[in-house]
Design a protein around this motif. Sequence first.
Motif, PDB file in Angstrom:
ATOM      1  N   THR A 161      -2.577  34.337 130.011  1.00 37.77           N
ATOM      2  CA  THR A 161      -2.292  34.441 128.587  1.00 37.77           C
ATOM      3  C   THR A 161      -2.333  35.903 128.161  1.00 37.77           C
ATOM      4  O   THR A 161      -3.057  36.701 128.740  1.00 37.77           O
ATOM      5  N   LYS A 162      -1.540  36.225 127.179  1.00 35.19           N
ATOM      6  CA  LYS A 162      -1.539  37.570 126.625  1.00 35.19           C
ATOM      7  C   LYS A 162      -2.391  37.633 125.367  1.00 35.19           C
ATOM      8  O   LYS A 162      -2.577  38.685 124.785  1.00 35.19           O
ATOM      9  N   LEU A 163      -2.882  36.470 124.959  1.00 33.67           N
ATOM     10  CA  LEU A 163      -3.659  36.391 123.728  1.00 33.67           C
ATOM     11  C   LEU A 163      -5.129  36.686 123.993  1.00 33.67           C
ATOM     12  O   LEU A 163      -5.625  36.500 125.095  1.00 33.67           O
ATOM     13  N   ARG A 164      -5.804  37.117 122.933  1.00 33.03           N
ATOM     14  CA  ARG A 164      -7.241  37.368 123.022  1.00 33.03           C
ATOM     15  C   ARG A 164      -7.933  36.530 121.963  1.00 33.03           C
ATOM     16  O   ARG A 164      -7.455  36.409 120.859  1.00 33.03           O
ATOM     17  N   GLY A 165      -9.041  35.963 122.341  1.00 34.82           N
ATOM     18  CA  GLY A 165      -9.824  35.166 121.413  1.00 34.82           C
ATOM     19  C   GLY A 165      -9.662  33.686 121.668  1.00 34.82           C
ATOM     20  O   GLY A 165      -8.587  33.208 122.010  1.00 34.82           O
ATOM     21  N   LEU A 166     -10.759  32.982 121.478  1.00 37.12           N
ATOM     22  CA  LEU A 166     -10.770  31.541 121.745  1.00 37.12           C
ATOM     23  C   LEU A 166      -9.834  30.781 120.817  1.00 37.12           C
ATOM     24  O   LEU A 166      -9.135  29.857 121.242  1.00 37.12           O
ATOM     25  N   LYS A 167      -9.790  31.170 119.563  1.00 38.67           N
ATOM     26  CA  LYS A 167      -8.961  30.464 118.591  1.00 38.67           C
ATOM     27  C   LYS A 167      -7.478  30.572 118.950  1.00 38.67           C
ATOM     28  O   LYS A 167      -6.736  29.583 118.897  1.00 38.67           O
ATOM     29  N   LYS A 168      -7.033  31.765 119.328  1.00 36.74           N
ATOM     30  CA  LYS A 168      -5.620  31.963 119.655  1.00 36.74           C
ATOM     31  C   LYS A 168      -5.245  31.252 120.950  1.00 36.74           C
ATOM     32  O   LYS A 168      -4.181  30.633 121.052  1.00 36.74           O
ATOM     33  N   VAL A 169      -6.117  31.315 121.947  1.00 36.15           N
ATOM     34  CA  VAL A 169      -5.827  30.652 123.223  1.00 36.15           C
ATOM     35  C   VAL A 169      -5.843  29.133 123.040  1.00 36.15           C
ATOM     36  O   VAL A 169      -5.013  28.420 123.614  1.00 36.15           O
ATOM     37  N   SER A 170      -6.765  28.630 122.221  1.00 35.57           N
ATOM     38  CA  SER A 170      -6.794  27.189 121.945  1.00 35.57           C
ATOM     39  C   SER A 170      -5.504  26.747 121.259  1.00 35.57           C
ATOM     40  O   SER A 170      -4.965  25.677 121.567  1.00 35.57           O
ATOM     41  N   MET A 171      -5.031  27.556 120.338  1.00 36.64           N
ATOM     42  CA  MET A 171      -3.784  27.221 119.638  1.00 36.64           C
ATOM     43  C   MET A 171      -2.615  27.202 120.627  1.00 36.64           C
ATOM     44  O   MET A 171      -1.762  26.308 120.569  1.00 36.64           O
ATOM     45  N   GLN A 172      -2.575  28.163 121.551  1.00 32.71           N
ATOM     46  CA  GLN A 172      -1.510  28.188 122.554  1.00 32.71           C
ATOM     47  C   GLN A 172      -1.573  26.932 123.421  1.00 32.71           C
ATOM     48  O   GLN A 172      -0.541  26.314 123.704  1.00 32.71           O
ATOM     49  N   ALA A 173      -2.773  26.538 123.824  1.00 37.07           N
ATOM     50  CA  ALA A 173      -2.915  25.342 124.664  1.00 37.07           C
ATOM     51  C   ALA A 173      -2.476  24.096 123.907  1.00 37.07           C
ATOM     52  O   ALA A 173      -1.769  23.241 124.455  1.00 37.07           O
ATOM     53  N   MET A 174      -2.876  23.987 122.643  1.00 36.04           N
ATOM     54  CA  MET A 174      -2.468  22.816 121.856  1.00 36.04           C
ATOM     55  C   MET A 174      -0.958  22.753 121.678  1.00 36.04           C
ATOM     56  O   MET A 174      -0.352  21.688 121.808  1.00 36.04           O
TER      57      MET A 174
END
Length: 109
Positions: free
Chosen positions: A74-87
């Motif tokens: 992932t290129k994202l940082r932070g749990l919230k952003k990575v969770s959103m990408q997974a969802m």
Amino acid sequence: MSKQTPIRKNLKRKSFELRREVIKISFMKIWQDYLDEADHLRLTEINKSIYAKRKETIERVFADAKEKHGMRWTKLRGLKKVSMQAMLTFAAMNLKKLANWTWKGPCPA
């Protein structure tokens, strides 16, 4: 100079004796009965065949997410952003599966 009082002398001797003894303490989880029951059920013949299908169904979904949908990195940082990408990724996968079912019909698993 400190004098060895009988109490202090006794404490030293007790701690030395405790170091020589081997003390074994076993802990049991509160939910150990449930874990044992789950293991028992998993090893029945019916559940062995169901558990064997896991490779074809559940683990295949995660493999597809990694290979086809970029979930390996992932290129994202932070749990919230990575969770959103997974969802969003799994929502897209579910929409693709739903579209395939409406066109082809559900495949028997």
